[in-house]
Enzyme design. Structure first.
Site, mmCIF file in Angstrom:
data_model
loop_
_atom_site.group_PDB
_atom_site.id
_atom_site.type_symbol
_atom_site.label_atom_id
_atom_site.label_comp_id
_atom_site.label_asym_id
_atom_site.label_seq_id
_atom_site.Cartn_x
_atom_site.Cartn_y
_atom_site.Cartn_z
ATOM 1 N N ASN A 1 0.857 -1.179 0.000
ATOM 2 C CA ASN A 1 0.000 0.000 0.000
ATOM 3 C C ASN A 1 0.897 1.234 0.000
ATOM 4 O O ASN A 1 1.501 1.553 1.014
ATOM 5 C CB ASN A 1 -0.907 -0.025 1.244
ATOM 6 C CG ASN A 1 -1.747 1.226 1.364
ATOM 7 O OD1 ASN A 1 -1.800 2.047 0.456
ATOM 8 N ND2 ASN A 1 -2.424 1.365 2.502
ATOM 9 N N TRP A 2 0.963 1.879 -1.139
ATOM 10 C CA TRP A 2 1.894 3.014 -1.270
ATOM 11 C C TRP A 2 1.364 4.277 -0.611
ATOM 12 O O TRP A 2 2.086 5.260 -0.490
ATOM 13 C CB TRP A 2 2.192 3.280 -2.754
ATOM 14 C CG TRP A 2 2.968 2.197 -3.440
ATOM 15 C CD1 TRP A 2 3.328 0.979 -2.916
ATOM 16 C CD2 TRP A 2 3.495 2.232 -4.772
ATOM 17 N NE1 TRP A 2 4.042 0.255 -3.841
ATOM 18 C CE2 TRP A 2 4.161 1.003 -5.002
ATOM 19 C CE3 TRP A 2 3.470 3.166 -5.798
ATOM 20 C CZ2 TRP A 2 4.790 0.702 -6.218
ATOM 21 C CZ3 TRP A 2 4.095 2.866 -7.014
ATOM 22 C CH2 TRP A 2 4.756 1.650 -7.204
ATOM 23 N N LYS A 3 0.094 4.274 -0.248
ATOM 24 C CA LYS A 3 -0.511 5.463 0.367
ATOM 25 C C LYS A 3 -0.272 6.687 -0.528
ATOM 26 O O LYS A 3 -0.282 6.560 -1.739
ATOM 27 C CB LYS A 3 0.003 5.642 1.801
ATOM 28 C CG LYS A 3 -0.177 4.348 2.618
ATOM 29 C CD LYS A 3 0.082 4.492 4.083
ATOM 30 C CE LYS A 3 -0.119 3.137 4.754
ATOM 31 N NZ LYS A 3 0.050 3.211 6.213
ATOM 32 N N GLU B 1 -5.061 -4.973 10.561
ATOM 33 C CA GLU B 1 -4.004 -3.986 10.773
ATOM 34 C C GLU B 1 -4.262 -3.251 12.083
ATOM 35 O O GLU B 1 -5.042 -2.293 12.119
ATOM 36 C CB GLU B 1 -3.998 -2.965 9.630
ATOM 37 C CG GLU B 1 -3.774 -3.555 8.261
ATOM 38 C CD GLU B 1 -3.238 -2.507 7.278
ATOM 39 O OE1 GLU B 1 -2.069 -2.642 6.890
ATOM 40 O OE2 GLU B 1 -3.963 -1.566 6.934
ATOM 41 N N GLY C 1 2.810 2.275 10.808
ATOM 42 C CA GLY C 1 3.748 3.387 10.686
ATOM 43 C C GLY C 1 4.492 3.720 11.968
ATOM 44 O O GLY C 1 5.113 4.771 12.073
ATOM 45 N N SER D 1 3.656 -2.175 10.265
ATOM 46 C CA SER D 1 5.101 -2.274 10.424
ATOM 47 C C SER D 1 5.671 -3.640 10.019
ATOM 48 O O SER D 1 6.557 -4.166 10.686
ATOM 49 C CB SER D 1 5.515 -1.908 11.849
ATOM 50 O OG SER D 1 5.160 -0.562 12.126
ATOM 51 N N GLY E 1 2.978 -1.123 4.270
ATOM 52 C CA GLY E 1 2.993 0.303 3.962
ATOM 53 C C GLY E 1 4.405 0.769 3.652
ATOM 54 O O GLY E 1 4.930 0.522 2.568
ATOM 55 N N GLY E 2 5.032 1.399 4.615
ATOM 56 C CA GLY E 2 6.353 2.009 4.437
ATOM 57 C C GLY E 2 7.368 1.136 3.707
ATOM 58 O O GLY E 2 8.027 1.600 2.767
#
Ligand code: 13P
Length: 254
Positions: free
Chosen positions: A14-16, A171, A177, A217, A238-239
């Site tokens: 998920n690149w957000k 999640e 994050g 994370s 994510g990140g």
């Protein structure tokens, strides 16, 4: 316990709100090698503006494309919104629904999540329904009731045949994050509870078909232990999905 069910692992990035079109192409180029294995599926969710470019860049690779959100109506006067059909048109096969950031900052509720899942299914987009408790809910001992409410309300009215084809992403909000991943025991506990609930909603066999991803994370150094849990069928990242080396290692979980 080994994974007995016929569930193919899914690793989704998920690149957000990250990546221009050029950055999307570069990132795809450096992860595509890692994405060929048959026993796992890889999906990326770039921002809307990069979807069409990404769709071209993943041609001939095993990478699939997801939207990060959609509107529940097929069209209309909804400034700034995107429909399921538009996502399909841009090359998506999946769509993330009800991410905690959408719930937290954009007022999404279990009811809008339900409507969005319905909208996705109408155009044959595969929804990835996100659920997860806040730190306060966890510390108050309410994790499982919160999760149960989110699953029941988000999936209210859907028949067994529909539920068995869905993907759920657990999640925990406090792990997103923050660098603070749920331990494999914490994650497995919730995943097992979701599976139990799914037995009721999709039947015994149906519940075994539903993929339940973990997100929060996920990194190169914790993916293996998470994936070793019997009810963790993949990850929503994510990140680390913006870092080619890290995401390639996550895709290559052992
Ligand atoms: P991080 O991996 O950055 O914690 O984000 C998780 C997430 O929200 C994926 O949807």
């Amino acid at each position: 316990m080994k994974k007995s069910a016929p569930r193919r692992a899914l690793i989704a990035g998920n690149w957000k709100m990250h990546a221009t079109r050029a950055e999307a192409v570069a990132l795809i180029d450096s992860i595509k090698e890692a994405a060929g294995a048959r026993d796992r599926e890889v999906v990326i969710a770039p921002p809307y503006t990069a979807l069409e470019t990404a769709a071209r860049a993943i041609e001939g690779t095993a990478i699939g494309l997801a939207g990060q959100n959609l509107h529940w109506e097929p069209k209309g006067a909804f400034t700034g919104e995107i429909s399921g059909e538009m996502l399909k048109d841009a090359g998506c096969t999946y769509v993330i629904v009800g991410h905690s950031e959408r719930r937290q900052y954009f007022g999404e509720t279990n009811e809008t999540v339900r409507q969005k899942i319905e909208a996705a299914l109408r155009v044959a987009l595969k929804p990835i329904m996100c659920i997860g408790e806040t730190l306060r809910e966890r510390e108050g001992g309410n994790t499982l009731p919160v999760i149960e409410r989110q699953v029941r309300d988000g999936l209210a009215g859907f028949g067994r045949d529909v539920v068995r084809g869905l993907t759920i992403a657990y999640e925990p909000v406090w792990a997103i994050g923050t660098g603070k991943t749920a331990t494999q025991e914490q994650a497995q506990e919730v995943h097992a509870a979701i599976r139990t609930l799914l037995k009721e909603l999709a039947g015994d066999t149906g519940s075994e078909a539903v993929r339940v991803l973990y997100g929060g994370s996920v990194k190169a150094d914790n993916i293996d232990t998470l994936m070793a849990q019997p009810d963790i069928d993949g990850a929503l990242v994510g990140g680390a999905s913006l870092d080619a080396a890290a995401f390639s290692r996550i895709i290559g979980f052992r």
